[in-house]
Write an enzyme that holds these catalytic residues in place. Structure first.
Site, PDB file in Angstrom:
ATOM      1  N   PRO A   1      13.774 -11.027   5.262  1.00  0.00           N
ATOM      2  CA  PRO A   1      12.800 -11.186   6.354  1.00  0.00           C
ATOM      3  C   PRO A   1      11.497 -10.416   6.164  1.00  0.00           C
ATOM      4  O   PRO A   1      10.552 -10.631   6.923  1.00  0.00           O
ATOM      5  CB  PRO A   1      13.560 -10.672   7.573  1.00  0.00           C
ATOM      6  CG  PRO A   1      14.568  -9.716   7.026  1.00  0.00           C
ATOM      7  CD  PRO A   1      14.941 -10.245   5.680  1.00  0.00           C
TER       8      PRO A   1
ATOM      9  N   GLY B   1       8.658  -6.424   1.640  1.00  0.00           N
ATOM     10  CA  GLY B   1       9.328  -5.415   0.848  1.00  0.00           C
ATOM     11  C   GLY B   1       9.931  -4.351   1.734  1.00  0.00           C
ATOM     12  O   GLY B   1       9.563  -4.217   2.902  1.00  0.00           O
TER      13      GLY B   1
ATOM     14  N   GLU C   1      11.209  -0.222   1.270  1.00  0.00           N
ATOM     15  CA  GLU C   1      11.082   0.910   0.343  1.00  0.00           C
ATOM     16  C   GLU C   1      12.370   1.710   0.176  1.00  0.00           C
ATOM     17  O   GLU C   1      12.345   2.944   0.201  1.00  0.00           O
ATOM     18  CB  GLU C   1       9.958   1.823   0.843  1.00  0.00           C
ATOM     19  CG  GLU C   1      10.229   2.542   2.191  1.00  0.00           C
ATOM     20  CD  GLU C   1       9.840   1.771   3.430  1.00  0.00           C
ATOM     21  OE1 GLU C   1       9.816   0.529   3.393  1.00  0.00           O
ATOM     22  OE2 GLU C   1       9.566   2.413   4.467  1.00  0.00           O
TER      23      GLU C   1
ATOM     24  N   HIS D   1       2.554  -0.845  -2.466  1.00  0.00           N
ATOM     25  CA  HIS D   1       2.872  -0.387  -1.108  1.00  0.00           C
ATOM     26  C   HIS D   1       4.248   0.279  -1.055  1.00  0.00           C
ATOM     27  O   HIS D   1       4.387   1.411  -0.587  1.00  0.00           O
ATOM     28  CB  HIS D   1       2.803  -1.570  -0.144  1.00  0.00           C
ATOM     29  CG  HIS D   1       3.136  -1.214   1.262  1.00  0.00           C
ATOM     30  ND1 HIS D   1       2.177  -0.909   2.202  1.00  0.00           N
ATOM     31  CD2 HIS D   1       4.327  -1.084   1.900  1.00  0.00           C
ATOM     32  CE1 HIS D   1       2.764  -0.607   3.349  1.00  0.00           C
ATOM     33  NE2 HIS D   1       4.072  -0.711   3.200  1.00  0.00           N
ATOM     34  N   GLU D   2       5.257  -0.432  -1.546  1.00  0.00           N
ATOM     35  CA  GLU D   2       6.618   0.110  -1.450  1.00  0.00           C
ATOM     36  C   GLU D   2       6.768   1.359  -2.317  1.00  0.00           C
ATOM     37  O   GLU D   2       7.436   2.320  -1.942  1.00  0.00           O
ATOM     38  CB  GLU D   2       7.662  -0.944  -1.820  1.00  0.00           C
ATOM     39  CG  GLU D   2       7.583  -2.258  -1.023  1.00  0.00           C
ATOM     40  CD  GLU D   2       7.482  -2.084   0.481  1.00  0.00           C
ATOM     41  OE1 GLU D   2       7.919  -1.056   1.022  1.00  0.00           O
ATOM     42  OE2 GLU D   2       6.938  -3.006   1.144  1.00  0.00           O
TER      43      GLU D   2
ATOM     44  N   HIS E   1       5.502   4.432  -0.606  1.00  0.00           N
ATOM     45  CA  HIS E   1       6.452   5.002   0.355  1.00  0.00           C
ATOM     46  C   HIS E   1       7.318   6.102  -0.273  1.00  0.00           C
ATOM     47  O   HIS E   1       7.925   6.893   0.454  1.00  0.00           O
ATOM     48  CB  HIS E   1       7.377   3.929   0.925  1.00  0.00           C
ATOM     49  CG  HIS E   1       6.810   3.182   2.100  1.00  0.00           C
ATOM     50  ND1 HIS E   1       6.374   3.811   3.243  1.00  0.00           N
ATOM     51  CD2 HIS E   1       6.651   1.850   2.323  1.00  0.00           C
ATOM     52  CE1 HIS E   1       5.966   2.893   4.111  1.00  0.00           C
ATOM     53  NE2 HIS E   1       6.119   1.693   3.579  1.00  0.00           N
TER      54      HIS E   1
ATOM     55  N   GLU F   1       3.494   4.121   7.682  1.00  0.00           N
ATOM     56  CA  GLU F   1       2.809   2.922   7.178  1.00  0.00           C
ATOM     57  C   GLU F   1       1.313   3.112   6.951  1.00  0.00           C
ATOM     58  O   GLU F   1       0.762   2.590   5.982  1.00  0.00           O
ATOM     59  CB  GLU F   1       3.076   1.734   8.105  1.00  0.00           C
ATOM     60  CG  GLU F   1       4.560   1.349   8.213  1.00  0.00           C
ATOM     61  CD  GLU F   1       5.200   0.938   6.879  1.00  0.00           C
ATOM     62  OE1 GLU F   1       4.465   0.649   5.910  1.00  0.00           O
ATOM     63  OE2 GLU F   1       6.441   0.922   6.817  1.00  0.00           O
TER      64      GLU F   1
ATOM     65  N   ASP G   1      11.316  -2.519  16.473  1.00  0.00           N
ATOM     66  CA  ASP G   1      10.775  -3.635  15.690  1.00  0.00           C
ATOM     67  C   ASP G   1       9.558  -4.259  16.382  1.00  0.00           C
ATOM     68  O   ASP G   1       8.695  -4.842  15.730  1.00  0.00           O
ATOM     69  CB  ASP G   1      11.842  -4.711  15.431  1.00  0.00           C
ATOM     70  CG  ASP G   1      12.889  -4.251  14.413  1.00  0.00           C
ATOM     71  OD1 ASP G   1      12.691  -3.180  13.794  1.00  0.00           O
ATOM     72  OD2 ASP G   1      13.907  -4.950  14.241  1.00  0.00           O
TER      73      ASP G   1
ATOM     74  N   TYR H   1      -0.310   0.095  10.361  1.00  0.00           N
ATOM     75  CA  TYR H   1      -0.668  -0.081   8.956  1.00  0.00           C
ATOM     76  C   TYR H   1      -2.177   0.068   8.747  1.00  0.00           C
ATOM     77  O   TYR H   1      -2.636   0.955   8.029  1.00  0.00           O
ATOM     78  CB  TYR H   1      -0.263  -1.483   8.462  1.00  0.00           C
ATOM     79  CG  TYR H   1       1.217  -1.715   8.335  1.00  0.00           C
ATOM     80  CD1 TYR H   1       2.003  -1.975   9.453  1.00  0.00           C
ATOM     81  CD2 TYR H   1       1.841  -1.712   7.096  1.00  0.00           C
ATOM     82  CE1 TYR H   1       3.363  -2.219   9.337  1.00  0.00           C
ATOM     83  CE2 TYR H   1       3.200  -1.950   6.965  1.00  0.00           C
ATOM     84  CZ  TYR H   1       3.954  -2.200   8.086  1.00  0.00           C
ATOM     85  OH  TYR H   1       5.294  -2.433   7.960  1.00  0.00           O
TER      86      TYR H   1
ATOM     87  N   ARG I   1      10.745 -15.142   5.364  1.00  0.00           N
ATOM     88  CA  ARG I   1       9.897 -13.965   5.540  1.00  0.00           C
ATOM     89  C   ARG I   1       9.212 -14.049   6.905  1.00  0.00           C
ATOM     90  O   ARG I   1       8.421 -14.966   7.161  1.00  0.00           O
ATOM     91  CB  ARG I   1       8.876 -13.923   4.404  1.00  0.00           C
ATOM     92  CG  ARG I   1       8.083 -12.655   4.342  1.00  0.00           C
ATOM     93  CD  ARG I   1       7.231 -12.644   3.084  1.00  0.00           C
ATOM     94  NE  ARG I   1       6.313 -11.534   3.101  1.00  0.00           N
ATOM     95  CZ  ARG I   1       5.372 -11.343   2.185  1.00  0.00           C
ATOM     96  NH1 ARG I   1       5.243 -12.198   1.180  1.00  0.00           N
ATOM     97  NH2 ARG I   1       4.563 -10.306   2.269  1.00  0.00           N
TER      98      ARG I   1
ATOM     99  N   LYS J   1       6.842 -12.521   8.445  1.00  0.00           N
ATOM    100  CA  LYS J   1       5.381 -12.552   8.508  1.00  0.00           C
ATOM    101  C   LYS J   1       4.840 -13.971   8.320  1.00  0.00           C
ATOM    102  O   LYS J   1       3.785 -14.316   8.842  1.00  0.00           O
ATOM    103  CB  LYS J   1       4.830 -11.628   7.422  1.00  0.00           C
ATOM    104  CG  LYS J   1       3.340 -11.646   7.246  1.00  0.00           C
ATOM    105  CD  LYS J   1       2.877 -10.761   6.108  1.00  0.00           C
ATOM    106  CE  LYS J   1       2.152 -11.602   5.076  1.00  0.00           C
ATOM    107  NZ  LYS J   1       1.478 -10.819   4.037  1.00  0.00           N
TER     108      LYS J   1
END
Ligand code: BES
Ligand code: ZN
Length: 553
Positions: free
Chosen positions: A240, A243, A245, A269-270, A273, A292, A347, A355, A508, A510
């Site tokens: 979902p 990525g 981390e 990005h990951e 983290h 984030e 969530d 972010y 996913r 997003k």
């Protein structure tokens, strides 16, 4: 105190976990035991978070009781322990519908032959597969033994030695991760590599070739990588998120395998983290921007080092534009950095605000004090709080002490919107596409194409865009998603069968959320959405299902 956990770490604090689990694909459950070592500070009770767990027994307890289940928090497991105890063993099994697990049938995998399981613990789903103090304010080390059927391979976000997994650094529960399936490995560098199903391994290794260089780039800026290995795991398309981390082992969606490395900002990005988030962790989900926002800032510094300032600037412009776009539809209270999540699922706090507004704040401080001083500050920050969980207040007092500056930081954190004086990103390459209609065959970057599409007049000339650039056939998931979203918005019928195909093949969130939301705006779209959703829902992750159930109805 973390409002999203029943645990009382001020009275009894878990320090170490020994997990012993069987992965039962036949019954879609994990079963086994969790042995918790804890420090008793006050009283005789250890409280754990659980959700939909079947508790079979608690060894070492005088008594235990599973309280009523709250729809967001799950149920507290209250364990009475004898004086001077320091461990209990909980025998349990998960539910087939555990919110933090996805069980995939063979047809949902790349190879189509074997089942697949993976966990997603962030934000508060670890409790659906481990009875645990499920708050980022509590850090534990762990050892795990995991049994899977013959022919399958289990991996965890931890170090592996002879079939056992060990995390020797204290980590928050949301970073505990497990996956099992037909998995193979290929090294990328001395301490990095990629796991995936066999048929994806070549593509994945090609896409992620810069991983080792990225690790080295952050080390130069912010100090050593402290987690040993850094591997990537490519999951099936129903994952979902883009990525996750998980320490030592980032989980990624296969939708970033574009073939041209254009979407590897997600790897940056990951990886980032590993400093912001995994090393220095938000103590509660209201402090999520500390994870984030700092990560997006570091991500762009990685991109700048590896691919050059123009590329980093393009990503920053895309992020800035999307932030404005999203904020326009949010209640003011959700545009502050330090979120009030009372009565809410964490969530829900997951918008672009933590972010992109978070990253913009750091950029603004950087521009005010100069890069040299800001880099020294961040490096010191990661050292000072390494392996600790901190609140926004901790960050603020460290910032005030180490780097006094003129930025109205309190306004940024506690007030809605973007304060004046923000360091607005600028990109010549992006400015160019705002005013140009490219000739056929123009070689633009993925970021430029995305910006070009997002800069079209309302309504855009959909037939001409399709005729000249064939976006419906794009193999780049970001470009295709943007195009399909515009197709729904503008009722561009030639692309609607592709919309259905996309919704049925990708999980996913997003990507799914905006398209379903847009479909629901017309009666015809709603029918289409319901038709696809009934078919696709069983293939989506429980987290995506929960989001979409609230939209498609
Ligand atoms: N940690 C997040 C994913 C996450 C956030 C999971 C909140 C559950 C709750 C991860 O690092 C992330 O931010 N992923 C992004 C991609 C990133 C490049 C912005 C995503 O999945 O879209
Ligand atoms: Zn992130």
């Amino acid at each position: 105190m973390d409002i999203h956990s029943y645990a009382r770490p001020d009275r009894a604090r878990v320090r170490h976990l020994d997990l012993d689990l069987d992965v039962r694909f036949d019954r879609r459950i994990l079963e086994g035991s969790a042995t918790l070592q804890f420090e008793l500070i006050e009283g005789n009770e250890l409280i754990l978070d659980t959700r939909d767990l079947a508790i079979r027994s608690v060894e070492g307890a005088m008594a235990y009781d599973l309280g009523p289940a709250d729809p967001i928090l799950g149920a507290p497991l209250r364990i009475q322990v004898p004086p001077r105890t320091d461990r209990v063993r909980v025998h349990y099994a998960t539910s087939p519908t555990a919110s933090g697990l996805q069980w995939l049938e063979p047809p949902q995998t790349a190879g189509k032959q074997h089942p697949f399981l993976y966990t997603q613990s962030q934000a508060i789903h670890a409790r659906s597969w481990i009875p645990i103090q499920d708050t980022p304010g509590v850090r534990i080390t762990f050892d795990a033994g995991v049994r899977v059927p013959d022919g399958l391979r289990a991996v965890m976000g931890a170090a592996e030695s002879v079939g056992c997994f060990r995390m020797a650094h204290p980590v928050p529960s949301y970073l505990i991760a497990l996956a099992a399936g037909d998995l193979v490995f290929r090294p990328l560098g001395a301490r990095s590599g990629v796991w995936s199903e066999p048929s994806l391994l070549d593509a994945a290794a090609h896409e992620f070739i810069d991983t080792e260089a990225m690790i080295a780039a952050v080390e130069v800026l912010y100090g050593p990588y402290r987690w040993g290995r850094y591997d990537l795991l490519v999951l099936p398309p129903s994952f979902p998120f883009g990525g996750m981390e998980n320490p030592c082992l980032t989980f990624t969606t296969p939708t970033i395998l574009a073939g041209d490395r254009s979407l590897v900002s997600l790897v940056a990005h990951e990886l980032a983290h590993s400093w912001s988030g995994n090393l220095v962790t938000n103590a509660t989900w209201s402090d999520f921007w500390l994870n984030e926002g700092v990560t997006v800032y570091v991500e762009r510094r990685i991109l700048e080092t590896i691919y050059g300032p123009p590329r980093a600037a393009m990503e920053a412009v895309l992020g800035r534009r999307e932030l404005d776009h999203e904020m326009a539809g949010l209640p003011e209270a959700d545009t502050v950095l330090h979120l009030d999540l009372k009565g809410r699922d964490p969530d829900d706090g997951c918008t672009l605000v933590p972010y992109e507004k978070g990253a913009l704040l750091l950029r603004t401080i950087e521009h005010t004090v100069g890069r040299t001083r800001f880099d020294a500050f961040l490096r010191g920050y990661f050292d000072r709080f390494a392996f600790r969980s901190i609140t926004t207040a901790d960050f603020l007092s460290y910032l005030r002490g180490e780097l006094p500056n003129q930025v109205p930081v309190d306004d940024w954190i506690f007030r809605p919107g973007i304060p004046s004086g923000a360091a607005e990103p600028q990109s010549g390459a992006m400015a160019q596409v705002e005013s140009t209609w490219p000739a056929a065959g123009t070689q633009w970057s993925t970021q430029q194409w995305l910006h070009f599409l997002r800069s079209q007049p309302d309504p855009p000339d959909m037939p001409r865009l399709e005729r000249e650039f064939h976006f419906t056939e794009s193999r780049n998931s970001e470009i295709l998603h943007q195009w399909l979203l515009m197709s729904v918005q503008n009722q561009f019928t030639p692309a609607l069968s592709k919309v259905e195909e996309f919704l049925a093949s990708v999980g996913r969130r997003k990507f799914l959320k905006p398209i379903y939301t847009e479909l629901m705006k017309t009666e015809e779209g709603r029918e289409r959405a319901l038709k696809v959703y009934i078919r696709a829902r069983p293939t989506y992750h429980p987290i995506a299902q929960a989001t979409l159930d609230a939209i498609v109805k």
